[in-house]
Design an enzyme around this catalytic site. Structure first.
Site, PDB file in Angstrom:
ATOM      1  N   ILE A  31      11.004   9.084  -0.913  1.00  0.00           N
ATOM      2  CA  ILE A  31      10.491   9.626  -2.174  1.00  0.00           C
ATOM      3  C   ILE A  31       9.152  10.320  -1.956  1.00  0.00           C
ATOM      4  CG2 ILE A  31       9.692   9.067  -4.496  1.00  0.00           C
ATOM      5  CD1 ILE A  31      11.559   6.686  -4.485  1.00  0.00           C
ATOM      6  N   MET A  36      -1.420   6.111   3.266  1.00  0.00           N
ATOM      7  CA  MET A  36      -1.350   4.681   3.003  1.00  0.00           C
ATOM      8  C   MET A  36       0.071   4.148   3.020  1.00  0.00           C
ATOM      9  SD  MET A  36      -4.462   3.683   2.716  1.00  0.00           S
ATOM     10  CE  MET A  36      -4.347   2.085   1.926  1.00  0.00           C
ATOM     11  N   GLY A  37       1.035   4.958   3.456  1.00  0.00           N
ATOM     12  CA  GLY A  37       2.393   4.452   3.571  1.00  0.00           C
ATOM     13  C   GLY A  37       3.433   5.411   3.021  1.00  0.00           C
ATOM     14  N   VAL A  39       7.222   5.611   0.364  1.00  0.00           N
ATOM     15  CA  VAL A  39       8.079   4.974  -0.641  1.00  0.00           C
ATOM     16  C   VAL A  39       9.481   5.564  -0.534  1.00  0.00           C
ATOM     17  CG1 VAL A  39       8.488   4.588  -3.098  1.00  0.00           C
ATOM     18  CG2 VAL A  39       6.160   4.552  -2.206  1.00  0.00           C
ATOM     19  N   LYS A  54       8.339   0.215  -0.663  1.00  0.00           N
ATOM     20  CA  LYS A  54       7.085   0.775  -0.156  1.00  0.00           C
ATOM     21  C   LYS A  54       6.780   0.163   1.206  1.00  0.00           C
ATOM     22  CE  LYS A  54       2.176   1.284  -1.375  1.00  0.00           C
ATOM     23  NZ  LYS A  54       1.147   1.016  -2.414  1.00  0.00           N
ATOM     24  N   ASP A 147      -7.726   0.189 -11.401  1.00  0.00           N
ATOM     25  CA  ASP A 147      -7.629   1.624 -11.118  1.00  0.00           C
ATOM     26  C   ASP A 147      -6.728   2.309 -12.147  1.00  0.00           C
ATOM     27  OD1 ASP A 147      -8.295   3.918  -9.754  1.00  0.00           O
ATOM     28  OD2 ASP A 147      -6.648   3.754  -8.321  1.00  0.00           O
TER      29      ASP A 147
END
Length: 579
Positions: A31, A36-37, A39, A54, A147
């Site tokens: 996706i 940071m990774g 998905v 994730k 956040d």
């Protein structure tokens, strides 16, 4: 997650490579990916439902502090069950990489659905009430988000808000890990998150919701346009009081709970809904738009049936009036559009079927100029990146003739990179302060011992001259706070002075090396913070900010002394975009 295929050093595994690690899932596609990774969209075979998986980079997974925070985040989210929160189903470790399995939301983010556009106030009330409801549920389970902003709020296919990206979420009693304070989003972040991070509670989230409320009503952040919302778009003035209370600098002056804030918003919404035809001059009269409801949501917006003859009669009368105006005016120019309120952004109603909102834009018209003289306005925001599932371009307003003059849409930066660097460096200096203080004390102690040893040796030398010379040298050393690299020649008569100097100079070097090692160790924390903000900037479509922060990240990666020098007081300029 970032919406861009580019990232800060992380290469997302191919779905086929992940498949052996998730035998209970059919991984369909990637996706989104970022520093940071990544998905992935997957199907859970046992329940035949779509989920989002994730995966985090190995570098983060190896960090003990990050793993602890991640585990706390996953467990905290797993305890939550609310329609306005994205659910978490499982988490763990595969191939050395941390993962988390979440509810899949196929819609767009609130940021990409309404960026820069003022939304109808009743729709705003509905959205923010849902956001408050989800946050209240999290807060009641002692979970803080920390956040809240439009890009972290997804809209499902019914345009219901669902809060996601609990990447900074922690239990209320969680001890803040080193470097976590540099995360967060300027303009949305409560003052105490920066000034007193250990005192942060649920009211920091309420501050962020107040900012979002103002932004949805006006299309502008309060930091960019601090005027009350009603002065910008003439919405109901009661919203001003809610925004003001929610964004009070002192936490105790804000709402005591998200539910309390939601209740006040709902009171306004009920009042507005009961008065569908505002009185002339009322604060909402100028922005109550009537828009045909999609078929899928018609049951929510049914209106009384009217006679079929009335619209036809009105249409005929309008045609007759138009022909008469054309024949007797002596001009073929169309009528002049009414002058809109200055600086008012377009007002939209978010659809409930996932369709793009259609803003109503009234071009400014001066006396004697017709609407045909106004060139069309075009959307100049960058195209969304590949693999994007949370991007939506704003609709282009107007139909462009072949030779139309393009007027770029002004884009106001929502992220202050300079302020981010200043804040991040200040927080890292605060983290380094104990080591720097200990270093200074050790230097002073070592210097004092050095002076005492020389004084004892100097007493073995006859005459007062050597004592006077030593006293003068010691005064200079104390001003510098360090043992000199070379000893003055007039002290050469002190017995064993070279050996004494070598011994204490070596101790001083060891003290310096200890501090340097402690400061270098903070590089990882600093880089994680930079990577997190790069991800957020790319997700928000702010490629310029992402580029600047990437430049800072590159400098930190390639020069291990860069951050230690900053922490010791050497100032650095903000990376230039051309670098």
């Amino acid at each position: 997650m970032s919406d861009s295929p580019e990232n800060a050093g992380f290469v997302a595994p191919e779905p086929a490579d992940l498949a052996p690690h998730f035998p209970g899932y059919e991984i369909e596609s990637l996706i989104a990916t970022g520093g940071m990774g990544a998905v992935y969209l997957a199907v859970q075979r046992s329940l035949e439902r779509n989920v989002a998986i994730k995966i985090l980079p190995l570098e983060l997974s190896k960090d003990a502090a990050f793993r602890s925070g991640f585990e706390a985040e996953a467990k905290a989210m797993g305890r939550l069950n609310h329609p306005n929160l994205i659910g978490v189903f499982d988490f763990g470790d595969v191939g050395g990489m941390l993962f988390i399995i979440m509810e899949f939301v196929p819609g767009k983010s609130l940021y990409h659905s309404a960026d820069g556009m003022a939304i109808d106030q009743l729709e705003v009330a509905r959205l923010v009430t849902g956001i408050c409801s989800g946050l209240a549920h999290a807060h009641e389970h002692q979970i803080l988000h920390r956040d809240i902003k439009p890009s972290n709020i997804l809209l499902d296919m019914s345009a219901e808000p669902k809060i996601g990206d609990f990447g900074l979420a922690r239990p209320a009693d969680w001890t803040i890990e080193e470097g976590e304070e540099i995360f967060g989003t300027p303009h949305y972040t409560a003052p105490e998150v920066v000034d007193a991070p250990h005192s942060v509670d649920h009211r920091a989230d309420i501050f962020s919701v107040g900012v979002v409320l103002h932004e949805l009503l006006t299309g502008k952040l309060p930091a960019i346009d601090p005027r009350p919302a009603s002065a910008i778009v003439r919405c109901d003035s009661r919203f001003d009081a809610i925004v003001k209370r929610a964004t009070q600098p002192l936490a105790f002056a804000r709402y005591s709970s998200a539910r309390e804030m939601a209740a006040e918003i709902q009171t306004i919404a009920t009042s507005l809904a009961s008065n569908k035809v505002p009185r002339p001059g009322s604060p909402v009269a100028a922005h109550r738009l009537v828009r045909p409801a999609p078929a899928s949501t018609a049951r929510f917006r049914q209106r009384p049936k009217k006679s079929a003859g009335a619209p036809l009669l009105l249409l005929l009368l309008a045609l007759v009036a138009g022909v008469a105006a054309y024949l007797f005016s002596g001009s073929k120019a169309p009528p002049v559009a009414p002058r809109p309120e200055e600086n008012s952004p377009p007002v939209v109603i978010l659809p409930k079927d996932g369709a793009e909102p259609k803003p109503t834009v009234k071009p400014p018209v001066k006396s004697g100029i017709t609407t045909s003289d106004i060139p069309p306005v075009r959307d100049t925001r960058p195209e969304p990146g590949a693999g994007d599932t949370n991007q939506q371009t704003s609709p282009v307003v107007g139909t462009e003739p072949p030779d139309a003059v393009e007027i770029p849409k002004p884009v106001e930066s929502k992220f202050d990179v300079d302020a981010f660097f200043e804040r991040a460096r200040r927080i890292m200096k605060e983290r380094a302060a104990p080591q720097i203080t200990a270093h200074q004390k050790q230097l002073v102690s070592n210097l004092s011992n050095f002076e005492g040893t020389l004084a004892r040796q100097a007493r073995k030398v006859r005459g007062d001259t050597i004592k006077s010379d030593l006293a003068s040298a010691v005064e200079s050393w104390r001003e510098d706070g360090r043992i000199p690299a070379e000893m003055p020649g007039d002290l050469s008569t002190i017995p064993d002075i070279e050996a004494i100097h070598t011994e204490y100079s070596s101790k001083q070097t060891g003290i310096d090396d200890t501090l340097h090692g402690a400061l270098v160790a903070l590089n990882a924390t600093y880089m994680i913070g930079l990577e997190k903000q790069i991800e957020r900037s790319e997700k928000d479509g702010d490629t310029a900010a992402a580029k600047l922060i990437k430049s800072e990240l590159d400098r930190t990666v390639h020069d291990t002394d860069y951050l230690p020098d900053l922490l010791m007081g050497k100032e650095a300029d903000t990376p230039d975009e051309s670098e």
